[in-house]
Design a protein around this motif. Structure first.
Motif, PDB file in Angstrom:
ATOM      1  N   SER A  17       0.821  -1.207   0.000  1.00  0.00           N
ATOM      2  CA  SER A  17       0.000   0.000   0.000  1.00  0.00           C
ATOM      3  C   SER A  17       0.859   1.262   0.000  1.00  0.00           C
ATOM      4  O   SER A  17       1.932   1.297   0.600  1.00  0.00           O
ATOM      5  N   ARG A  18       0.355   2.298  -0.642  1.00  0.00           N
ATOM      6  CA  ARG A  18       1.010   3.611  -0.616  1.00  0.00           C
ATOM      7  C   ARG A  18       0.783   4.295   0.721  1.00  0.00           C
ATOM      8  O   ARG A  18       1.413   5.296   1.016  1.00  0.00           O
ATOM      9  N   PHE A  19      -0.141   3.785   1.504  1.00  0.00           N
ATOM     10  CA  PHE A  19      -0.536   4.429   2.759  1.00  0.00           C
ATOM     11  C   PHE A  19      -0.195   3.540   3.945  1.00  0.00           C
ATOM     12  O   PHE A  19      -0.079   2.337   3.811  1.00  0.00           O
ATOM     13  N   PHE A  20      -0.079   4.142   5.115  1.00  0.00           N
ATOM     14  CA  PHE A  20       0.094   3.383   6.345  1.00  0.00           C
ATOM     15  C   PHE A  20      -1.217   3.352   7.123  1.00  0.00           C
ATOM     16  O   PHE A  20      -1.872   2.330   7.212  1.00  0.00           O
ATOM     17  N   GLY A  21      -1.623   4.482   7.650  1.00  0.00           N
ATOM     18  CA  GLY A  21      -2.820   4.545   8.482  1.00  0.00           C
ATOM     19  C   GLY A  21      -4.087   4.126   7.776  1.00  0.00           C
ATOM     20  O   GLY A  21      -5.025   3.646   8.386  1.00  0.00           O
ATOM     21  N   ARG A  22      -4.111   4.304   6.476  1.00  0.00           N
ATOM     22  CA  ARG A  22      -5.308   3.961   5.705  1.00  0.00           C
ATOM     23  C   ARG A  22      -5.083   2.775   4.768  1.00  0.00           C
ATOM     24  O   ARG A  22      -5.865   2.546   3.851  1.00  0.00           O
ATOM     25  N   SER A  41      -3.044 -12.172   7.386  1.00  0.00           N
ATOM     26  CA  SER A  41      -3.602 -10.885   6.995  1.00  0.00           C
ATOM     27  C   SER A  41      -4.394 -10.323   8.169  1.00  0.00           C
ATOM     28  O   SER A  41      -5.162 -11.043   8.807  1.00  0.00           O
ATOM     29  N   VAL A  42      -4.192  -9.027   8.437  1.00  0.00           N
ATOM     30  CA  VAL A  42      -4.941  -8.342   9.490  1.00  0.00           C
ATOM     31  C   VAL A  42      -5.616  -7.136   8.854  1.00  0.00           C
ATOM     32  O   VAL A  42      -4.944  -6.261   8.294  1.00  0.00           O
ATOM     33  N   ALA A  43      -6.948  -7.105   8.909  1.00  0.00           N
ATOM     34  CA  ALA A  43      -7.679  -5.965   8.371  1.00  0.00           C
ATOM     35  C   ALA A  43      -7.393  -4.741   9.231  1.00  0.00           C
ATOM     36  O   ALA A  43      -7.337  -4.822  10.459  1.00  0.00           O
ATOM     37  N   ASN A  44      -7.185  -3.611   8.586  1.00  0.00           N
ATOM     38  CA  ASN A  44      -6.904  -2.369   9.292  1.00  0.00           C
ATOM     39  C   ASN A  44      -8.218  -1.670   9.629  1.00  0.00           C
ATOM     40  O   ASN A  44      -8.846  -1.064   8.777  1.00  0.00           O
ATOM     41  N   SER A  45      -8.604  -1.719  10.872  1.00  0.00           N
ATOM     42  CA  SER A  45      -9.855  -1.103  11.320  1.00  0.00           C
ATOM     43  C   SER A  45      -9.776   0.417  11.332  1.00  0.00           C
ATOM     44  O   SER A  45     -10.798   1.083  11.462  1.00  0.00           O
ATOM     45  N   ALA A  46      -8.587   0.984  11.166  1.00  0.00           N
ATOM     46  CA  ALA A  46      -8.427   2.440  11.204  1.00  0.00           C
ATOM     47  C   ALA A  46      -8.754   3.118   9.880  1.00  0.00           C
ATOM     48  O   ALA A  46      -8.835   4.341   9.828  1.00  0.00           O
ATOM     49  N   THR A  47      -8.966   2.367   8.817  1.00  0.00           N
ATOM     50  CA  THR A  47      -9.160   2.969   7.487  1.00  0.00           C
ATOM     51  C   THR A  47     -10.349   3.917   7.432  1.00  0.00           C
ATOM     52  O   THR A  47     -10.319   4.883   6.687  1.00  0.00           O
ATOM     53  N   SER A  48     -11.373   3.669   8.196  1.00  0.00           N
ATOM     54  CA  SER A  48     -12.577   4.497   8.119  1.00  0.00           C
ATOM     55  C   SER A  48     -12.621   5.601   9.183  1.00  0.00           C
ATOM     56  O   SER A  48     -13.594   6.339   9.261  1.00  0.00           O
ATOM     57  N   GLU A  49     -11.575   5.719   9.978  1.00  0.00           N
ATOM     58  CA  GLU A  49     -11.545   6.747  11.018  1.00  0.00           C
ATOM     59  C   GLU A  49     -11.464   8.136  10.392  1.00  0.00           C
ATOM     60  O   GLU A  49     -10.774   8.339   9.400  1.00  0.00           O
ATOM     61  N   GLY A 124      -5.642  16.974   3.349  1.00  0.00           N
ATOM     62  CA  GLY A 124      -4.380  17.545   3.754  1.00  0.00           C
ATOM     63  C   GLY A 124      -3.718  16.859   4.941  1.00  0.00           C
ATOM     64  O   GLY A 124      -2.705  17.302   5.411  1.00  0.00           O
ATOM     65  N   ARG A 125      -4.286  15.753   5.435  1.00  0.00           N
ATOM     66  CA  ARG A 125      -3.690  15.065   6.567  1.00  0.00           C
ATOM     67  C   ARG A 125      -2.655  14.075   6.069  1.00  0.00           C
ATOM     68  O   ARG A 125      -2.731  13.553   4.982  1.00  0.00           O
ATOM     69  N   ILE A 126      -1.689  13.812   6.933  1.00  0.00           N
ATOM     70  CA  ILE A 126      -0.708  12.781   6.639  1.00  0.00           C
ATOM     71  C   ILE A 126      -1.381  11.442   6.808  1.00  0.00           C
ATOM     72  O   ILE A 126      -2.063  11.206   7.790  1.00  0.00           O
ATOM     73  N   LEU A 127      -1.195  10.586   5.842  1.00  0.00           N
ATOM     74  CA  LEU A 127      -1.780   9.256   5.917  1.00  0.00           C
ATOM     75  C   LEU A 127      -0.708   8.333   6.353  1.00  0.00           C
ATOM     76  O   LEU A 127      -0.504   7.323   6.388  1.00  0.00           O
TER      77      LEU A 127
END
Length: 127
Positions: A17-22, A41-49, A124-127
């Motif tokens: 992924s190009r992103f970390f948090g998302r 594999s662990v789904a990232n629950s933070a993607t929708s925050e 404009g937030r850092i992802l």
């Protein structure tokens, strides 16, 4: 050694992924003697925050007991948390999760020593 890779899919063949948090998923791989012993594999629950995705993703990774993370860019708050937990950060390259793990094993990924300063595409937030 346990390594997490930010991933666009739920398989080791998925693109990094190009992103970390998302990132949609994190692939957690156990590496022994230079070989991938297993992965999950662990789904990232933070993607929708709406905010704080990087910190939440960093906490998710920390809870998995990883020694290192491979990702493109990690914002300052998540970077600080990972650093405080002694989780090393390596810059991913374009390609699959598996390719990035192989490059890591070969010592060809650059260790990241400072947080990302570029802005992501979401408000404009850092992802």
């Amino acid at each position: 050694m346990k390594i997490a890779v930010a991933s666009s899919g739920d398989d080791i063949k998925s693109e990094a992924s190009r992103f970390f948090g998302r990132a949609q998923f994190f692939i957690i791989a156990e590496i022994k003697n230079g070989k991938i012993e297993f992965f999950k594999s662990v789904a990232n629950s933070a993607t929708s925050e709406s905010s704080g995705a990087g910190i939440k993703a960093a906490q998710l990774i920390a809870n998995e007991g990883v020694d290192a993370i491979i990702s493109t860019a990690i914002g300052p708050n998540a970077f600080e948390l990972l650093n405080n937990l002694n989780i090393k950060i390596y810059k991913s390259t374009q390609g699959s999760v598996e390719e990035n793990l192989k490059l890591f094993n070969q010592g060809k990924l650059q260790e990241v020593t400072s947080p990302a300063t570029t802005r992501g595409r979401r408000g404009g937030r850092i992802l």
